[in-house]
Design a protein around this motif. Structure first.
Motif, PDB file in Angstrom:
ATOM      1  N   LYS A  89       0.946  -1.250  -0.006  1.00 31.48           N
ATOM      2  CA  LYS A  89       0.203   0.273  -0.194  1.00 31.48           C
ATOM      3  C   LYS A  89       0.652   1.052   0.467  1.00 31.48           C
ATOM      4  O   LYS A  89       0.598   2.400  -0.565  1.00 31.48           O
ATOM      5  N   ARG A  90       2.000   1.032   0.811  1.00 31.57           N
ATOM      6  CA  ARG A  90       2.959   2.169   0.567  1.00 31.57           C
ATOM      7  C   ARG A  90       3.302   2.612  -0.236  1.00 31.57           C
ATOM      8  O   ARG A  90       3.740   3.828  -1.190  1.00 31.57           O
ATOM      9  N   ASP A  93       0.853   3.397  -3.268  1.00 33.16           N
ATOM     10  CA  ASP A  93       0.044   5.085  -3.259  1.00 33.16           C
ATOM     11  C   ASP A  93      -0.242   5.712  -4.099  1.00 33.16           C
ATOM     12  O   ASP A  93      -1.453   5.758  -3.515  1.00 33.16           O
ATOM     13  N   SER A  94       0.291   5.841  -5.070  1.00 39.27           N
ATOM     14  CA  SER A  94      -0.529   6.835  -6.191  1.00 39.27           C
ATOM     15  C   SER A  94      -1.717   5.272  -7.507  1.00 39.27           C
ATOM     16  O   SER A  94      -1.657   6.845  -8.372  1.00 39.27           O
ATOM     17  N   ARG A 253      -3.242  13.082  -4.173  1.00 36.48           N
ATOM     18  CA  ARG A 253      -2.279  11.711  -4.811  1.00 36.48           C
ATOM     19  C   ARG A 253      -4.207  10.876  -5.801  1.00 36.48           C
ATOM     20  O   ARG A 253      -4.989  11.573  -5.706  1.00 36.48           O
TER      21      ARG A 253
END
Length: 695
Positions: A89-90, A93-94, A253
């Motif tokens: 997820k990190r 992220d976008s 984001r």
């Protein structure tokens, strides 16, 4: 999974790819390979991508970075191994993706794929209607212009390039911005509108974007910076960096962003004279202007568009007539000549405002030159028919700063308002956070503007309240509305009664509803009888502020029961008017009761009064203003009554309120005037002007 949908399965291990295909129920349109395989460059664009990262994630990150911009409508499902979920997820992220642990449960994975492929990539009814209305508005504003630069801005291949739209206030920059966003080819991108006029720092700009994006949560966006030339120079340079190097993920984001910037026309340096001491007008920083130079649309002022006025006036008048269900109306040649000779500093937006204001103040067809109401003209005298502005624009103008022209005048310095009433502990009366709105009291040319003493005529006051031809027409509409509906209900239940006579619940319900309907009809008859029985008008000094307090005290239980917030600001320094006290109290009580009934629970009502030294025929008046919100007021009543089997063209709910009509007749009998403004579909403003008693 839909037969026609395309699935990509991306994993470094061929055996794991095959397992994912079985879990997903993959069909014929499935492409499988590793993140570095070239087959995806030639494959049919994916509707769903299953991406299972492993090891250092580097190859999968590069794959997402490469293909995400090429697949804007694709659904991504990332499948990290157990224990790698947070890290995935990190790093991704976008990416607009869903995350499932590998190996996923088959029913969960297939459900997500089915949901993604079952979503139809077509416009909803609301979006279709909005696009249709926007197209019609664009055609009205720019039908006479040849705009080759617009074609480049609408080219889907250039949709990633920023766009600069220049023009004077009121030229329709916001119309073009919305049009380009709607028709540039990316139907799923979200429009993020940022009015820059009130932003003074980079922190404020970022906070606005973060807050707006938090409400939307879209990964593909168009950022419209309205009046970007009003941003401070350092903030403009920061926007330039966002355009050239990408907007930071800490701010927004998103996978794709397009910037649309609207600004005033640039002013030549030699046209500015710093020696005069005047501040320079807002302008775009050279760096930001260069960053936006790839696509530029310049809109000409109305004075430069020969022949545009007549066509725009005709189309606007036609749109007005159609929205109200009226016969088609227009402007006579003399009125067109009057409009053609006006300088129009506010351009098309100001012309539109004048056309709508002129149409709302007269039923003439065609409108002659003396019917045209520019921003510096006054109201007709109370002998004229009640000006009810009931037009509701079906697609509001996108630029508030451009479409709502700066035609306001500040309150005179010598005019002060009475101290505010403190808030009631039960939220019966609250103290407003701002002073009395200058829009309602001072807007030049608005239906609520003060009458000019130079144009007012001596008043002929009727001995008792009476209706002119227009008032009688509205009275008939009011009676039809308030009597026909209960009659339809009674008729329906009467027809059903023989069939359901044995049903006790039906009989009880029948008795209850018919009783309510009969009481409603009796109320209508009683109010008409009260009007007919009014004694001849006897005018004497009346404290209108104290009268309003008495009426509100009577309405206090209902206000508290419905948890309404009443903001009251009454001028007690000179509250006396010349009127028949009983008749005037009947009028004000009826108007307030109707307004309170219309306002939804926990809504707000604003009530104010103010003494005006210059009023009708140069004499002082006292103005009473009532403002409240009702979401459906602007809708034509004919649309609301079609299900009942009849239609009254050109009548609105506010016009058909019997209490409003009775109040108008009473106010006219006192030598005053009453106006109702419902041009905002969610707000109604009622203004009563009464002759002030001499001190």
């Amino acid at each position: 999974m839909s037969i026609s949908s395309t699935l990509w399965i991306v994993h470094r291990d061929a055996r794991q790819r095959a397992a994912l295909a079985r879990l997903a129920g993959a069909g014929d349109n499935t492409f499988m390979g590793g993140p570095s395989d070239e087959l995806f460059a030639r494959a049919t664009p994916a509707d769903v991508v299953l991406l299972a990262p492993s090891d250092d994630f580097e190859s999968e990150l590069e794959f997402a970075h490469r293909f995400a911009p090429q697949l804007p409508d694709c659904t991504w499902i990332v499948l990290p191994a157990s224990g790698e979920h947070a890290e995935a997820k990190r790093l991704f992220d976008s990416l607009p993706a869903a995350f499932l642990k590998f190996p996923p449960r088959p029913e969960r994975l297939r459900s997500m794929i089915a949901k993604a492929t079952g979503r139809r990539g077509v416009d909803s009814l609301s979006r279709r209607r909005a696009r249709k209305l926007l197209t019609a508005r664009f055609a009205r504003w720019f039908i006479d212009l040849d705009m080759p630069d617009l074609l480049h801005a609408l080219d889907p291949r250039l949709a990633h390039l920023p766009l600069l739209i220049r023009g004077e206030v009121g030229t329709g920059r916001g119309v073009v911005a919305r049009y380009v966003h709607a028709f540039c080819g990316d139907n799923q991108a979200e429009l993020l509108h940022v009015p820059c006029g009130g932003l003074s720092s980079e922190a404020e700009l970022i906070a606005f974007i973060e807050q707006a994006n938090g409400r939307r949560g879209h990964y593909r966006q168009t950022i419209w910076l309205e009046d970007a030339d009003e941003l401070p120079a350092p903030v403009q340079l920061r926007v330039r960096d966002w355009i050239e190097f990408g907007i930071p993920e800490t701010v927004l984001r998103t996978t794709t962003v397009r910037f649309i910037v609207t600004a005033r026309e640039s002013v030549a340096e030699d046209a500015l004279d710093d020696d005069e001491g005047f501040p320079s007008p807002p302008s775009l920083n050279a760096g930001l202007s260069n960053a936006l130079s790839s696509l530029v649309i310049s809109l000409p002022a109305l004075r430069e568009r020969t022949g545009a006025t007549e066509a725009f006036v005709a189309d606007t008048a036609l749109n007005w007539s159609e929205s109200l269900g009226e016969r088609q109306r227009g402007f006579a040649p003399g009125a067109i000549r009057e409009l053609n000779t006006y300088p129009w500093p506010g351009n098309m937006a100001q012309l539109k405002a004048v056309v709508l204001r002129s149409l709302s103040h007269t039923s003439a067809n065609p409108l002659e030159a003396h019917h045209v109401r520019f921003h510096d003209e006054s109201l007709p005298t109370p002998e004229s028919s009640l000006p009810v502005a009931n037009f509701v624009d079906p697609f509001p103008d996108p630029e508030v700063s451009e479409e709502d022209l700066p035609e306001l005048e500040p309150l005179p310095e010598d005019v002060t308002l009475a101290p505010r009433t403190t808030a009631h502990q039960e939220t019966f009366v609250g103290s407003p956070d701002v002073a009395v709105s200058q829009v309602e009291f001072e807007e030049a040319g608005h239906p609520l503007a003060e009458p000019s003493p130079s144009s007012a005529q001596p008043l002929k006051l009727p001995a008792t309240p009476e209706f002119d031809e227009g008032g009688l027409r509205r009275l008939v509409g009011a009676l039809a509305h308030e009597v026909r509906n209960p009659l339809v209900s009674i008729k329906t239940f009467s027809e059903l009664l023989p069939e359901h006579h044995s049903d006790e619940d039906f009989r009880n319900r029948f008795a209850e509803l018919v009783g309510n309907d009969v009481r409603q009809i009796e109320s209508v008859v009683s109010r008409l009888q009260d009007l007919a029985n009014l004694a001849p008008t006897r005018r004497e000094p009346v404290d209108v502020a104290s009268m309003i307090d008495r009426v509100l005290t009577e309405q206090r239980p209902l206000i508290q029961e419905r948890h309404l917030l009443l903001l009251k600001e009454l001028d007690r320094t000179a509250p006396y008017v010349l009127a028949d006290e009983g008749q005037l109290e009947r009028a004000i009580a009826g108007v307030l009761a109707t307004a309170i009934e219309m306002v939804p629970e926990r809504g707000d009502v604003y009530l104010a009064s103010k003494h005006n030294s210059q009023g009708f025929a140069g004499q002082p008046t006292v103005r009473v203003l009532l403002r409240y919100h009702v979401p459906s007021l602007g809708r034509p009543l004919g649309d609301l009554l079609q299900d009942a089997g009849f239609r009254i063209e050109g009548i609105t709910q506010s016009e058909t309120s019997l209490d409003f009509l009775i109040a108008e007749a009473i106010v006219r009998a006192q030598g005053g005037a009453m106006t109702i403004d419902t041009t905002d579909a969610q707000e109604t403003v009622i203004v009563i002007d009464l002759p002030a008693a001499s001190s």
